[in-house]
Design an enzyme around this catalytic site. Structure first.
Site, PDB file in Angstrom:
ATOM      1  N   HIS A 131      -9.403   4.891  -1.905  1.00  0.00           N
ATOM      2  CA  HIS A 131      -8.576   5.073  -0.718  1.00  0.00           C
ATOM      3  C   HIS A 131      -9.344   5.947   0.265  1.00  0.00           C
ATOM      4  O   HIS A 131     -10.254   6.684  -0.113  1.00  0.00           O
ATOM      5  CB  HIS A 131      -7.252   5.737  -1.091  1.00  0.00           C
ATOM      6  N   GLY A 132      -8.950   5.873   1.531  1.00  0.00           N
ATOM      7  CA  GLY A 132      -9.687   6.630   2.537  1.00  0.00           C
ATOM      8  C   GLY A 132     -11.093   6.083   2.702  1.00  0.00           C
ATOM      9  O   GLY A 132     -12.055   6.834   2.886  1.00  0.00           O
ATOM     10  N   SER A 176     -12.383   4.410   5.128  1.00  0.00           N
ATOM     11  CA  SER A 176     -12.917   4.428   6.490  1.00  0.00           C
ATOM     12  C   SER A 176     -13.783   5.659   6.731  1.00  0.00           C
ATOM     13  O   SER A 176     -13.584   6.720   6.134  1.00  0.00           O
ATOM     14  CB  SER A 176     -11.768   4.408   7.512  1.00  0.00           C
ATOM     15  N   THR A 229      -8.127   2.747   9.138  1.00  0.00           N
ATOM     16  CA  THR A 229      -8.561   3.396  10.380  1.00  0.00           C
ATOM     17  C   THR A 229      -9.705   2.653  11.059  1.00  0.00           C
ATOM     18  O   THR A 229      -9.701   2.446  12.281  1.00  0.00           O
ATOM     19  CB  THR A 229      -8.992   4.840  10.096  1.00  0.00           C
ATOM     20  N   ASP A 273       0.840  -1.200   0.000  1.00  0.00           N
ATOM     21  CA  ASP A 273       0.000   0.000   0.000  1.00  0.00           C
ATOM     22  C   ASP A 273       0.877   1.252   0.000  1.00  0.00           C
ATOM     23  O   ASP A 273       1.773   1.394   0.828  1.00  0.00           O
ATOM     24  CB  ASP A 273      -0.894  -0.030   1.246  1.00  0.00           C
ATOM     25  N   HIS A 274       0.634   2.156  -0.940  1.00  0.00           N
ATOM     26  CA  HIS A 274       1.326   3.448  -0.981  1.00  0.00           C
ATOM     27  C   HIS A 274       2.846   3.328  -0.985  1.00  0.00           C
ATOM     28  O   HIS A 274       3.535   3.990  -0.191  1.00  0.00           O
ATOM     29  CB  HIS A 274       0.882   4.337   0.185  1.00  0.00           C
ATOM     30  N   HIS A 316      -7.728  10.276   3.956  1.00  0.00           N
ATOM     31  CA  HIS A 316      -7.095   9.213   4.736  1.00  0.00           C
ATOM     32  C   HIS A 316      -7.302   9.474   6.224  1.00  0.00           C
ATOM     33  O   HIS A 316      -7.097  10.593   6.702  1.00  0.00           O
ATOM     34  CB  HIS A 316      -5.588   9.164   4.446  1.00  0.00           C
TER      35      HIS A 316
END
Length: 321
Positions: A207-208, A210, A232, A81-82, A178
């Site tokens: 992405h992000g 959560s 998260t 990831d990333h 994020h």
């Protein structure tokens, strides 16, 4: 089950209008909990490791996840990831992850494109799928006055980017942030996502994921999102449960006393997410297509090294310069 390509997981999810959950592996307990719930719900799953997690736990966490995946009875992929740069990507490939993300989205378009094209050239030679990002996912630490750092993905630029890089799936910036939203400002722009999907016709990544309204996540999946990243939402309840347990039982310290409650709390969230993504029960889709359900066989490090150091073109070698 054996490890399978994340490209196969995500492509089939896109074709069948569901999403595969990609859950960040914060420690070995997370590995156990994620696979346990995925097996219970018969859901394909992606175990992903962020560079900070990678730095903390070392290559051993990849070996641990691989062993857990190889004995699971559902399709599993392991994803970087990333990835911050080529070094992160090469480390993941040598450790035999079967999916990587190179995230140079903060760089100018041409530089991001060159970095992604270099990663695709290397990774595809050993059957590793590549994810990239165009635009900028928001940052919870950014100022609300500058849209929390969000730079939305442009559909036309995305088409050029995908065509020139050959990337397998694309993380798009459509309003998420994020981490936890400090203001509750969850703003997934479905109209922009729909425009991107209409141009690309390929699996897109959120992405992000959560702390977003369920209705927005369902809409996003209906408009091309085939992989949803969650970190998260599974970390906060787990570690808060550990904290509460430690404070309420200061005289106790054994892991088998302190962690079971946190495990169950995390598993509850994992069940909710997999059902939200409609990935529950979808493992059978992959088993039914046995022709394409090929294992990703381990490859020796010397083969990877040969590809990295001997088989690259001059253009590939200079892409980061």
């Amino acid at each position: 089950m054996v490890l399978v390509s994340s490209k196969y997981l995500v492509d089939k999810a896109y074709e069948n209008h569901f999403a595969v959950g990609a859950f960040n592996v914060g420690n070995s307990e997370f590995v156990k909990n994620i696979i346990s719930v995925a097996e219970e719900l018969r859901a394909p799953v992606i175990m992903q490791i962020h560079p900070f997690e990678y730095d903390l736990m070392g290559s051993d966490i990849v070996y641990y996840v691989r062993e857990a995946a190889m004995t699971a009875n559902i399709p599993v992929a392991i994803h970087l990831d990333h990835g911050r740069d080529t070094n992160d990507v090469l480390r993941a490939i040598r450790d035999q992850m079967n999916s990587v993300m190179i995230d140079t989205s903060g760089k100018p378009f041409d530089e991001n494109l060159a970095n992604v094209r270099q990663t695709v050239d290397i990774a595809h030679r050993v059957g590793v799928a590549v994810e990239a990002e165009l635009g900028s996912i928001g940052n919870r630490n950014a100022n609300a006055d500058n849209n929390m750092g969000r730079v939305y993905t442009d559909p036309i630029s995305a088409k050029e980017f995908v065509d020139k890089t050959g990337v397998d799936d694309l993380a798009v910036a459509i309003g998420t942030v994020h981490g936890p939203y400090p203001s509750g400002d969850n703003d997934i722009k479905i109209d922009r996502l729909e425009a991107i999907d209409n141009v690309l016709h390929m699996p897109l990544v959120l992405h992000g994921g959560s702390n977003n309204p369920d209705v927005k996540i369902r809409e996003a999946i209906a408009h091309g999102i085939a992989k949803v990243n969650i970190s998260t939402d599974i970390k906060m309840p787990f570690y808060h449960a550990i904290k509460d347990n430690v404070l309420s039982k200061p005289g106790l310290y054994e892991p088998w006393v302190m962690t079971p409650e946190a495990d169950e709390i995390q598993k509850k969230v994992l069940r909710e997410k997999m059902k939200l993504f409609s990935s529950d029960g979808k493992a059978d889709l992959y088993f039914a297509d046995s022709v394409n359900l090929n294992p990703l066989y381990p490859y020796p490090e010397d083969k990877v090294d040969h590809i990295i150091y001997h088989d690259q073109t001059d253009e590939t070698l200079t892409a980061d310069n």
